[in-house]
Each structure stands twice: as C-alpha cells, then as structure tokens.
Design a protein around this motif. Sequence first.
Motif, PDB file in Angstrom:
ATOM      1  N   ALA A 152       0.774  -9.349  49.662  1.00  0.00           N
ATOM      2  CA  ALA A 152       1.287 -10.549  48.814  1.00  0.00           C
ATOM      3  C   ALA A 152       0.989 -11.747  48.003  1.00  0.00           C
ATOM      4  O   ALA A 152       1.089 -12.209  47.260  1.00  0.00           O
ATOM      5  N   ALA A 153       0.454 -12.418  49.623  1.00  0.00           N
ATOM      6  CA  ALA A 153      -0.829 -12.708  49.234  1.00  0.00           C
ATOM      7  C   ALA A 153      -1.872 -12.739  48.816  1.00  0.00           C
ATOM      8  O   ALA A 153      -2.927 -13.836  48.544  1.00  0.00           O
ATOM      9  N   GLY A 154      -2.409 -11.110  48.989  1.00  0.00           N
ATOM     10  CA  GLY A 154      -3.954 -11.038  47.734  1.00  0.00           C
ATOM     11  C   GLY A 154      -5.145 -11.040  48.513  1.00  0.00           C
ATOM     12  O   GLY A 154      -5.714 -10.751  48.699  1.00  0.00           O
ATOM     13  N   ARG A 155      -4.309 -10.030  49.651  1.00  0.00           N
ATOM     14  CA  ARG A 155      -5.871  -9.880  50.883  1.00  0.00           C
ATOM     15  C   ARG A 155      -5.347  -8.388  51.180  1.00  0.00           C
ATOM     16  O   ARG A 155      -4.404  -8.231  51.747  1.00  0.00           O
ATOM     17  N   PRO A 156      -6.549  -7.425  51.239  1.00  0.00           N
ATOM     18  CA  PRO A 156      -6.617  -6.411  51.934  1.00  0.00           C
ATOM     19  C   PRO A 156      -6.428  -6.168  53.305  1.00  0.00           C
ATOM     20  O   PRO A 156      -6.964  -7.202  53.833  1.00  0.00           O
ATOM     21  N   ILE A 157      -5.031  -5.374  53.772  1.00  0.00           N
ATOM     22  CA  ILE A 157      -5.562  -5.322  55.221  1.00  0.00           C
ATOM     23  C   ILE A 157      -4.329  -4.449  55.973  1.00  0.00           C
ATOM     24  O   ILE A 157      -3.490  -3.776  55.248  1.00  0.00           O
ATOM     25  N   ARG A 158      -4.722  -3.855  56.565  1.00  0.00           N
ATOM     26  CA  ARG A 158      -4.693  -2.492  57.404  1.00  0.00           C
ATOM     27  C   ARG A 158      -4.779  -3.428  59.223  1.00  0.00           C
ATOM     28  O   ARG A 158      -5.507  -3.751  59.588  1.00  0.00           O
ATOM     29  N   VAL A 159      -3.491  -2.645  60.121  1.00  0.00           N
ATOM     30  CA  VAL A 159      -3.532  -3.130  61.344  1.00  0.00           C
ATOM     31  C   VAL A 159      -2.853  -1.560  62.134  1.00  0.00           C
ATOM     32  O   VAL A 159      -1.775  -1.035  61.657  1.00  0.00           O
ATOM     33  N   GLY A 160      -3.480  -1.080  62.869  1.00  0.00           N
ATOM     34  CA  GLY A 160      -2.768  -0.272  63.948  1.00  0.00           C
ATOM     35  C   GLY A 160      -1.935  -0.854  65.422  1.00  0.00           C
ATOM     36  O   GLY A 160      -2.623  -1.705  65.847  1.00  0.00           O
ATOM     37  N   GLN A 161      -0.841  -0.181  65.779  1.00  0.00           N
ATOM     38  CA  GLN A 161      -1.377  -0.649  67.324  1.00  0.00           C
ATOM     39  C   GLN A 161      -2.280  -0.160  68.458  1.00  0.00           C
ATOM     40  O   GLN A 161      -2.265   1.011  68.525  1.00  0.00           O
ATOM     41  N   LEU A 162      -2.186  -0.775  70.009  1.00  0.00           N
ATOM     42  CA  LEU A 162      -2.907   0.011  70.930  1.00  0.00           C
ATOM     43  C   LEU A 162      -2.166   0.571  72.281  1.00  0.00           C
ATOM     44  O   LEU A 162      -1.858  -1.432  72.023  1.00  0.00           O
ATOM     45  N   VAL A 163      -1.488   0.760  71.722  1.00  0.00           N
ATOM     46  CA  VAL A 163      -0.071   0.657  73.424  1.00  0.00           C
ATOM     47  C   VAL A 163      -1.022   0.999  74.660  1.00  0.00           C
ATOM     48  O   VAL A 163      -1.882   2.032  74.667  1.00  0.00           O
ATOM     49  N   THR A 164      -0.568   0.085  75.918  1.00  0.00           N
ATOM     50  CA  THR A 164      -1.179  -0.240  76.913  1.00  0.00           C
ATOM     51  C   THR A 164      -0.520  -0.245  77.615  1.00  0.00           C
ATOM     52  O   THR A 164       0.568  -0.787  77.956  1.00  0.00           O
ATOM     53  N   ALA A 165      -0.770   0.390  78.708  1.00  0.00           N
ATOM     54  CA  ALA A 165      -0.281   0.426  80.509  1.00  0.00           C
ATOM     55  C   ALA A 165      -0.815  -1.326  81.521  1.00  0.00           C
ATOM     56  O   ALA A 165      -2.442  -0.625  80.949  1.00  0.00           O
ATOM     57  N   MET A 166      -0.440  -1.057  82.317  1.00  0.00           N
ATOM     58  CA  MET A 166      -0.847  -2.153  83.706  1.00  0.00           C
ATOM     59  C   MET A 166      -1.050  -1.822  84.083  1.00  0.00           C
ATOM     60  O   MET A 166      -1.143  -0.422  84.419  1.00  0.00           O
ATOM     61  N   ARG A 167      -2.490  -1.450  84.422  1.00  0.00           N
ATOM     62  CA  ARG A 167      -3.306  -0.612  85.404  1.00  0.00           C
ATOM     63  C   ARG A 167      -2.714  -0.996  87.248  1.00  0.00           C
ATOM     64  O   ARG A 167      -3.314   0.220  87.860  1.00  0.00           O
ATOM     65  N   HIS A 168      -2.145  -1.879  87.205  1.00  0.00           N
ATOM     66  CA  HIS A 168      -1.696  -2.278  88.524  1.00  0.00           C
ATOM     67  C   HIS A 168      -0.288  -1.787  89.111  1.00  0.00           C
ATOM     68  O   HIS A 168       0.273  -1.286  89.728  1.00  0.00           O
ATOM     69  N   ASN A 169       0.331  -1.253  87.919  1.00  0.00           N
ATOM     70  CA  ASN A 169       1.836  -0.689  87.765  1.00  0.00           C
ATOM     71  C   ASN A 169       1.636   0.823  88.099  1.00  0.00           C
ATOM     72  O   ASN A 169       0.350   1.525  88.008  1.00  0.00           O
ATOM     73  N   ASP A 170       2.327   1.815  87.988  1.00  0.00           N
ATOM     74  CA  ASP A 170       2.402   3.488  87.804  1.00  0.00           C
ATOM     75  C   ASP A 170       3.165   4.160  87.462  1.00  0.00           C
ATOM     76  O   ASP A 170       3.866   5.390  86.861  1.00  0.00           O
ATOM     77  N   ARG A 171       2.626   3.705  85.928  1.00  0.00           N
ATOM     78  CA  ARG A 171       3.570   3.912  84.303  1.00  0.00           C
ATOM     79  C   ARG A 171       2.362   4.214  83.316  1.00  0.00           C
ATOM     80  O   ARG A 171       2.778   4.519  82.431  1.00  0.00           O
TER      81      ARG A 171
END
Length: 372
Positions: free
Chosen positions: A144-163
């Motif tokens: 709306a402010a006149g600037r182009p943008i695209r955004v995606g999510q990177l879903v992250t797991a915490m490496r010290h956990n077991d999920r």
Amino acid sequence: MSENNHAYTLSDGTSILDLPKVSLHDHLDGGLRPATIIELGSEIGLELPASDADALGAWFAEKSNSGSLVEYLKTFDLTTAVMQTSAGLERVAREFVQDLGADGVVYGEIRWAPEQHLGSGLSLDQTVEAVQSGIEQGIADVRAAGRPIRVGQLVTAMRHNDRGLEIAELAVRHRDNGVVGFDIAGPEAGFLPSKHRAAFDYLATEFFPATVHAGEADGLDSIRSALLDGRALRLGHGVRIAEDIVIERQDDENTYVTLGTLAQWVKDREIALETSPTSNLQTGAIAAWGDELIDHPFDLLYQLGFRVTVNTDNRLMSGTTLTRELSILADAFAYDRTDLEVFQLNAAASAFLPLEEREELADIISAGFEGS
C-alpha cells in the motif's frame, strides 16, 4: 534503531537503502521493535531492564556483544515472552514485514520456532496461522506504501529438543499457507543435525527444502552433518567453512589457497552461505580469524567464488538492518554497487521459491540496481 538508514551510501553516492534486497536469514524473535516489547510486556506484567524504547534497544545490543552464542541466545527470553498469543505473534510478524519493506527488502524469509510459542495454550498450527496472518497484513501495508515485497516462513525446530520430526511435519502441513522451508536453530555445539535425521529424512520424502544453522558456533563436523544428514541446500551462517581452506601464500595481488574436500563441495554445489557479519562478530563465529569486521572470512569466500549472501540474523540484538550490513561490508572491503548486486542475486538464486519465481526475483533486483 537510532541510526538513519539514509546515511548509508556507496562511494558513488548510491543509497544502499534504495537498492532492492533479499533477506534469507532473519529471526522473527530477533527483530522486534523495543517499543512493542515494552507495550506487550506491560500487558503481561513482564519485568524489563528498561522502560524506554531507546534504552531497551541499547540493553539488547550490549547483552548481545558477549562473544558467546549461548549468552547471545539468552536475550531471546524477553522477546519470546511477548510472543505467546495469537495477537502477539500477529503484531510482531506484521511489524517485522513492515520493517523489511522500509529497508528495501523485496523478498524475505522469516525463520522462527513455533515450539517456543506455546506458553499460553496455542497449538503449533495456531502459531503458524497467527504468524502468517501478520505476514499477510504486513505485506499489504508495504504494498500500500508503493513498495513490492514477498515473504515466506521458515519453520524452525530447536536442535537441543526432541521435536524435530513433529516440527518438520508442521512445516510441510503449511507448505500451501506461507511456509517455504525448514530449519534447525539453537545451541549448535553438541547438537549435530544428525540428531534430527528422522526429520530431514521425512522432509526429503516430501521434497521440502531445508537450511541448517551450521558453521557458526561449531566447525566442520557440524557443516558436514548439515549436508549429509540434513540435505541442507543452504548453511545458516556457514562462515566456519573457511576452516577447510588453507592459505598457502600471499603476494601484493593474489592469495593462493587450497580447499579441503568439504569446502570444495560447498563451493562447487553453490550451497549458499547465509552470513550475518555483525552477528558473526557478536557470537564469536569468526574468532579464529579475529574480532573485527576486516577479519571476517566473508571476502575470502566471496573472492574464491562461494555463494555468499548477506543477512541480519537478529536486527534487534545486533542493532542493525540489511542496509547497514551491506554498508559496513562495503566500507571494510571496498565493495561497489556491482558487488552488492552479486550478493542479492546470490540470495535470489538460493531463495526457497520455484525456479521461475527466482528468475523473476533476479530480474527485479537487476532492474533495481540499474535504475538506482
């Protein structure tokens, strides 16, 4: 931030702020506005070290300059505390995208760990949906402010956990709702990517891309595991790949080196290095080479033809923007507009987007650099 992005210019007078940029390594819980932390913190009775936005921002910067990744990560206790509700996540994500747009980012990937945002009863899926809602609102604001943008999510797991597998399944479940990739983050030393091999095996069967934090707080074994066990298409930071490069000799014009097999593989396969210069100094990631930006192996890697990209990591903790990161690199290594364009094209080529869309992104960048 108290610094003015408009002050960052190249030697030819080009405003770095006005150049189109790609951000691949930017943590949601590391990019909050201090004023937002204060406001949301007051709603939940969170005790903060400062009640003024500028003072709180300065506190984060001070605590983040310890030279230790473990200490650096402790500052996130405050930011995640105000991100435990749908409203909190939505607001933080929306403002995050607004700030990317103000920094000239035309494509960004936001990484964050849903498992750290369940304290108020949200499910994993609800957290992803809240963040996506905020992202979409932020995109609308920027456009709306006149600037182009695209955004995606990177879903992250915490490496010290077991999920890991559970979070990988979450990421794939939302691949049509804004999630473009998977990551593991958190304390690197002692937690090799192999710990989450089941998650990475699952992602491979789903043809879902992964980037892995490696080569920041741990060395070549971590990078090796990221590639072998994680099938990483990119390395989060990855600067310690330089440990596999031997400088044989130097003269006034050239540096002669020998690459180990791991470094050669990363270079030849064009596996992107998601470097974050200020953060790398703060966490001690480049301690083997020195403690100033000029000591960073970024330029060595760039000159050798590695696919280097420039990122902020955590804008709040590092008191930075992508414009600033590019500026300090240009000052340290005498980079010009052509160099900065290479970094953006490297990032575009490594984005977790379909090929045709990566090519379109590259065209946007090239057109922006020609027109600025």
